[in-house]
Design an enzyme around this catalytic site. Structure first.
Site, PDB file in Angstrom:
ATOM      1  N   ALA A  49       3.919   3.068  -5.518  1.00  0.00           N
ATOM      2  CA  ALA A  49       2.722   3.867  -5.258  1.00  0.00           C
ATOM      3  C   ALA A  49       2.054   4.409  -6.524  1.00  0.00           C
ATOM      4  O   ALA A  49       0.839   4.244  -6.695  1.00  0.00           O
ATOM      5  CB  ALA A  49       3.062   5.003  -4.295  1.00  0.00           C
ATOM      6  N   ASP A 236       5.552   6.957  -0.662  1.00  0.00           N
ATOM      7  CA  ASP A 236       4.201   6.419  -0.794  1.00  0.00           C
ATOM      8  C   ASP A 236       3.144   7.383  -0.283  1.00  0.00           C
ATOM      9  O   ASP A 236       1.991   7.307  -0.693  1.00  0.00           O
ATOM     10  CB  ASP A 236       4.103   5.087  -0.050  1.00  0.00           C
ATOM     11  CG  ASP A 236       4.839   3.989  -0.789  1.00  0.00           C
ATOM     12  OD1 ASP A 236       4.201   3.260  -1.536  1.00  0.00           O
ATOM     13  OD2 ASP A 236       6.068   3.886  -0.622  1.00  0.00           O
TER      14      ASP A 236
END
Length: 337
Positions: A49, A236
């Site tokens: 991420a 994430d």
């Protein structure tokens, strides 16, 4: 805790990334424009991420760097924003990074176009540098959770190849190992891309940290046999209430950890916290192409005609999480992020 980087962005604007699909073999790919950047994110050439956000920020710059006037700049900016956001829906760092670039252009519209473009380039580097600093702060903050030499299970890859710095969860492990607080790391292979066995193991080898690769399905017996003291994973997206979206399989680990009284920690930068969401019950979970389960690097893993369903992420509810570690400190239940 370094010596390798997932990308290079040169003084001449050459953007070269390591194709993470082939690690531990090193294969480099040059990204020359917005389309290349979108492809690299969507096709898993780059992943993690924070790194996706960083790469998107540099891709945004490539998309607008040749604009000649404000109208052209605004059109290129809108195209970059729209196309980059469409690559992967679940990780919030991507959205945060491209919104940062878009707002910068809007807020500096009174400047000459060439100066705005320079600011966009500098902002991409700023996002990268901030992530590296955040990684170190996370690692230092996490040390209070280590009351002895720990046997740690980690999931997917959350190290340098996921952030550009030392990493989030894996960065904590690296830093704790330097303080002689890590006995052993269990690395689950993390199907279907094997980010654990290919990438996390690569990083741990480089750091000379003791580790063992285990199958994804071995997590239960490892806890049952009391071989794990804690689990540390990345994220994430994190909601205000502490719900965590992360690589699929995280929820299973958290449930088993709760059952076996194993501490479950999440490490992520503040930019991963989506404070616009009270929880993640309605989060759009990315479903990737079934071929990614049925094939790996050109090898068929299932019979012809087989069908598959591949959720790339899952959501771990807050009540399964003991602590969330960021560069600002440690959040504990009841989470109010």
């Amino acid at each position: 805790m370094g010596g390798y980087s997932p990308f290079i962005f040169t003084d001449n604007d050459e953007f070269i990334v390591i194709d993470q699909r082939f690690l531990p073999q090193i294969k480099k790919v040059k990204l020359e424009n917005l389309n290349d950047t979108c492809m690299a994110i969507k096709d898993m050439i780059v992943r993690g991420a924070p790194l996706i956000g960083i790469v998107a920020a540099f891709g945004y710059y490539l998309a607008i760097k040749n604009a000649k006037d404000l109208d052209e700049l605004n059109q290129a900016s809108l195209t970059a924003y729209t196309n980059l956001l469409a690559t992967r829906p679940t990780a919030v760092n991507l959205k945060w990074a491209v919104e940062s670039q878009k707002k910068l252009i809007e807020q500096n519209a009174f400047l000459p176009v060439e100066k705005i473009i320079k600011k966009v380039r500098a902002n991409a580097f700023g996002i990268f540098e901030d992530q590296k600093k955040a990684d170190y702060e996370m690692a230092k903050n996490a040390l209070v959770l280590f009351d002895k030499k720990m046997r740690i299970l980690t999931h997917c890859n959350t190290g340098s190849f996921a952030t550009g710095g030392i990493g989030t969860a894996l960065g904590i492990i690296k830093y704790a190992a330097q303080q002689n607080l890590v006995e052993e790391v269990y690395v689950d292979e993390t199907r279907p891309y094997f980010q654990g066995s290919r990438i996390t193991a690569f990083e741990l080898s480089k750091e000379n940290i003791n580790y063992k690769i285990v199958t994804d399905s071995a997590c239960g017996i490892l806890m049952q046999k009391k071989l794990i003291d804690c689990i540390i994973v990345g994220a994430d997206r994190i909601a205000k209430n502490g719900d965590v979206a992360n690589k699929v399989g995280t929820y299973c680990l958290a449930q088993l950890a709760k059952l076996h009284n194993v501490k479950f920690f999440v490490a992520a930068p503040e930019s991963t916290i989506d404070r616009s969401l009270n929880n993640l019950s309605d989060l759009d979970i990315e479903i990737r192409d079934s071929s990614e389960i049925l094939n790996f690097n050109g090898v068929n893993l299932a019979p012809d005609g087989a069908k598959a369903l591949y959720f790339a992420f899952d959501v771990t509810p807050n009540y399964l999480i003991d602590s969330i570690i960021t560069e600002k400190g440690i959040y504990r239940p009841d989470f109010e992020l």
